[in-house]
Design a protein around this motif. Structure first.
Motif, PDB file in Angstrom:
ATOM      1  N   LEU A 186       0.835  -1.213   0.000  1.00 23.13           N
ATOM      2  CA  LEU A 186       0.000   0.000   0.000  1.00 23.13           C
ATOM      3  C   LEU A 186       0.867   1.259   0.000  1.00 23.13           C
ATOM      4  O   LEU A 186       0.567   2.223  -0.720  1.00 23.13           O
ATOM      5  N   ARG A 190       0.886   4.177  -2.836  1.00 20.08           N
ATOM      6  CA  ARG A 190       0.634   5.602  -2.547  1.00 20.08           C
ATOM      7  C   ARG A 190       1.785   6.464  -3.060  1.00 20.08           C
ATOM      8  O   ARG A 190       1.558   7.558  -3.600  1.00 20.08           O
ATOM      9  N   GLU A 196      -5.714   5.444  -2.034  1.00 20.93           N
ATOM     10  CA  GLU A 196      -6.155   4.219  -1.365  1.00 20.93           C
ATOM     11  C   GLU A 196      -7.668   4.239  -1.138  1.00 20.93           C
ATOM     12  O   GLU A 196      -8.233   5.239  -0.695  1.00 20.93           O
ATOM     13  N   ASN A 257      -6.357   4.210  -8.440  1.00 17.76           N
ATOM     14  CA  ASN A 257      -6.811   3.739  -7.126  1.00 17.76           C
ATOM     15  C   ASN A 257      -6.070   2.475  -6.731  1.00 17.76           C
ATOM     16  O   ASN A 257      -5.675   1.672  -7.589  1.00 17.76           O
ATOM     17  N   CYS A 258      -5.894   2.285  -5.425  1.00 18.41           N
ATOM     18  CA  CYS A 258      -5.380   1.017  -4.909  1.00 18.41           C
ATOM     19  C   CYS A 258      -6.245   0.603  -3.734  1.00 18.41           C
ATOM     20  O   CYS A 258      -6.884   1.444  -3.088  1.00 18.41           O
ATOM     21  N   ALA A 259      -6.282  -0.692  -3.470  1.00 15.63           N
ATOM     22  CA  ALA A 259      -7.104  -1.183  -2.361  1.00 15.63           C
ATOM     23  C   ALA A 259      -6.561  -2.507  -1.852  1.00 15.63           C
ATOM     24  O   ALA A 259      -6.185  -3.378  -2.643  1.00 15.63           O
ATOM     25  N   TYR A 260      -6.532  -2.630  -0.513  1.00 19.95           N
ATOM     26  CA  TYR A 260      -6.271  -3.932   0.104  1.00 19.95           C
ATOM     27  C   TYR A 260      -7.605  -4.527   0.517  1.00 19.95           C
ATOM     28  O   TYR A 260      -8.434  -3.847   1.137  1.00 19.95           O
ATOM     29  N   VAL A 287      -3.465  -6.733  -2.593  1.00 17.98           N
ATOM     30  CA  VAL A 287      -3.517  -5.303  -2.897  1.00 17.98           C
ATOM     31  C   VAL A 287      -3.688  -5.167  -4.404  1.00 17.98           C
ATOM     32  O   VAL A 287      -2.925  -5.746  -5.182  1.00 17.98           O
TER      33      VAL A 287
END
Length: 424
Positions: A186, A190, A196, A257-260, A287
Motif C-alpha cells: 500500500l 501511494r 487508497e 486507485n489502490c485497495a487492500y 492489494v
C-alpha cells in the motif's frame, strides 16, 4: 462488453479476435448479435414512423371537428387507435430484440489486441523478461507448508477446523509478515500516486456484471443467496464499480486507485500438489491497482503498472519472470494481459503472483463509464487493473527462497514493516 459499433464496423476482425481466444461458434454468435440489432433497428424505424403518423393525425382531429367533418374525424381516431395497438406490439418486439442482444453480448469475451500471441494454454505464453536474484538453498530445503509448521507461522489444520480447506490461520510472525507485506504494498502504491480505497468485500449482482465476473464466473464466486450478494474475488470489482454510470471530466484522467481486501474464490475442482499450502486458497489477501484512463493513454498506463509490479518484486529480492499471455490463456474480459511469476526454489516451479490487464472499453461499456472530452462529447473510458500483489504465493516464495540454517531471512525492504530480520 463489446459495443455494437465495434461489432458492425469491424465484424471480421472481431470474429478473428474471438477465435484467437478460442471462443466457440464465434461467427454464428456475432451473426446472431447483428441479427438482433437489425431487428431492433428496423422495428424502431417502423415505430418512429408510426409515432410520427399518430402525432400528425392527432393534431388534425381537432381541426376536422371544428370544420364539422365528424365522419373524417372518427376515421382519424380509429386510425390512431389502430396505430397505438400496433405500436404496443412493435415496442414489445423491439424490447425483446434488445434484451436478447444484451444477454448474448454478456456471453461474448473481449477481443484481444493484435500483439496477443496465438495459443491454446499456459504452455503457449511468451516469456517477455526474467529478473531477480539467484537462490541457493540448503540441501535439506523445505517447501513452505513444512516451514510454516516448523516455525509456527500458519496453521492449515486449524483453518480446516474453523472453516474448511483453503482458509489458513496466520499466527505470530506469520501474521506479522502478512500485515507487513500489505502495508509495504500500500505504501509503495501511494508513493506511485494511487489513492487508497477501502471498499466493501461483498457486492451486488450489478457490480459483478459491471466488471465481467457475471455471468462468466458465477460458479467461482461465493454467493449469499438470501441477499443476492457476492463475496468479491478481487478488489477490482468494488473499486472499478465506483465509476459505474459515471461521466468523468477529461482532466480527472487517469484515475489511479489502490485497495487492500480479502478475496474469496471457490476454486471448484482444485486439488493435488499444485494447490498445496498457500499455492491456492479460498480466502486470501491482495492489494489491487485500478486505473481509469483515456483510450490514447491506456497503453502508457499499462506499462507504468507493469513497471510498478516489477519494482515490488525487485525490492522483495525474488526471482521473477513476466509472461505475455496467449489468446487461449487470457481472462474473459482482458484485451492484453501480462502475468508475473516468482520462482519457488523449494518447489522447483513458477508461482503466479500478479496479472496486469488492459480491458480497453470492454468493462467501461458494461459499466457505462464515460469521460467528457474538450468538445463536450462523451466517450467510453479504458479500464486497467493488476495485483500489486497477491500475498499467498509471495509469502510462499519468501519463506522458501530465504530459508537458511539459522532461520528465514526477511528482505531488507520489509524489515521496517516486520520489525525483525529473521524468523527463527
Amino acid at each position: 462488453m463489446l459495443t455494437i459499433k465495434q461489432i458492425t464496423e469491424n465484424t471480421d476482425a472481431v470474429i478473428r479476435g474471438l477465435e484467437k481466444k478460442h471462443f466457440k461458434n464465434a461467427k454464428e454468435t456475432i451473426d446472431q448479435v447483428i441479427a438482433f440489432n437489425d431487428k431492433r433497428r428496423s422495428t424502431q424505424s417502423v415505430l418512429d414512423n408510426n409515432l410520427s403518423e399518430v402525432n400528425s393525425i392527432s393534431k388534425s382531429i381537432g381541426q376536422l371537428m371544428k370544420e364539422g367533418k365528424k365522419e373524417e374525424a372518427e376515421t382519424a381516431k380509429s386510425r390512431v387507435a389502430e396505430l397505438k395497438e400496433t405500436n404496443k406490439t412493435l415496442q414489445a418486439e423491439m424490447d425483446q430484440a434488445t434484451e436478447d442482444m444484451q444477454n448474448l453480448l454478456y456471453t461474448i469475451p473481449n477481443v484481444p489486441y493484435d500483439e496477443v500471441p496465438e495459443g491454446v494454454g499456459a504452455e503457449d505464453n511468451v516469456v517477455e523478461k526474467m529478473g531477480g536474484m539467484e537462490t541457493e538453498l540448503p540441501k535439506d530445503a523445505l517447501p513452505h507448508w513444512e516451514l510454516t509448521k516448523k516455525y509456527d507461522l500458519i496453521d492449515f489444520d486449524l483453518g480446516v477446523k474453523i472453516t474448511g480447506a483453503g482458509f489458513p490461520v496466520y499466527k505470530g510472525k506469520g501474521a506479522q509478515l502478512q500485515r507487513a507485506l500489505i502495508n509495504f504494498f500500500l505504501d509503495e502504491a501511494r508513493k506511485a500516486g494511487y489513492l487508497e480505497i477501502m471498499p466493501p468485500t461483498v457486492v451486488n449482482a450489478a457490480s459483478g456484471y459491471g466488471t465481467g465476473q457475471l455471468p462468466d464466473k458465477e460458479g467461482q464466486m461465493y454467493h449469499c443467496e438470501v441477499d443476492d450478494l457476492y463475496l468479491i474475488p478481487t478488489a477490482e470489482v468494488p473499486v472499478t464499480n465506483i465509476y459505474r454510470d459515471v461521466i468523468l471530466e477529461e482532466k480527472q484522467l487517469p484515475i489511479k486507485n489502490c485497495a487492500y481486501t480479502q478475496c474469496f474464490r471457490r476454486e471448484a475442482g482444485s486439488y493435488g500438489k499444485d494447490v498445496r499450502g498457500l499455492n491456492r486458497l479460498h480466502e486470501f489477501s491482495k492489494v489491487e491497482l485500478v486505473r481509469i484512463d483515456k483510450p490514447e493513454h491506456s497503453k502508457q498506463s499499462h506499462k507504468e503498472m507493469l513497471d510498478h509490479v516489477e519494482g515490488l518484486l525487485q525490492k522483495l529480492e525474488l526471482p521473477y519472470r513476466i509472461l505475455r499471455l496467449c489468446g487461449g490463456d487470457m481472462s474473459f474480459t482482458a484485451a492484453l494481459c501480462f502475468d508475473f511469476e516468482v520462482y519457488s526454489e523449494a518447489q522447483k516451479r513458477w508461482l503466479e503472483v500478479s496479472s496486469v490487464s488492459n480491458f480497453d472499453t470492454y468493462q467501461a461499456n458494461r459499466l457505462k463509464c464515460r469521460y467528457r472530452s474538450g468538445e463536450k462529447k462523451t466517450e467510453l473510458c479504458h479500464t486497467l487493473n493488476g495485483s500489486a500483489l497477491a500475498l499467498p504465493r509471495i509469502v510462499a516464495a519468501l519463506l522458501e527462497n530465504n530459508q537458511t540454517p539459522e532461520g528465514i531471512r526477511i528482505p531488507k525492504a520489509l524489515v521496517p514493516y516486520t520489525g525483525f530480520e529473521m524468523i527463527d
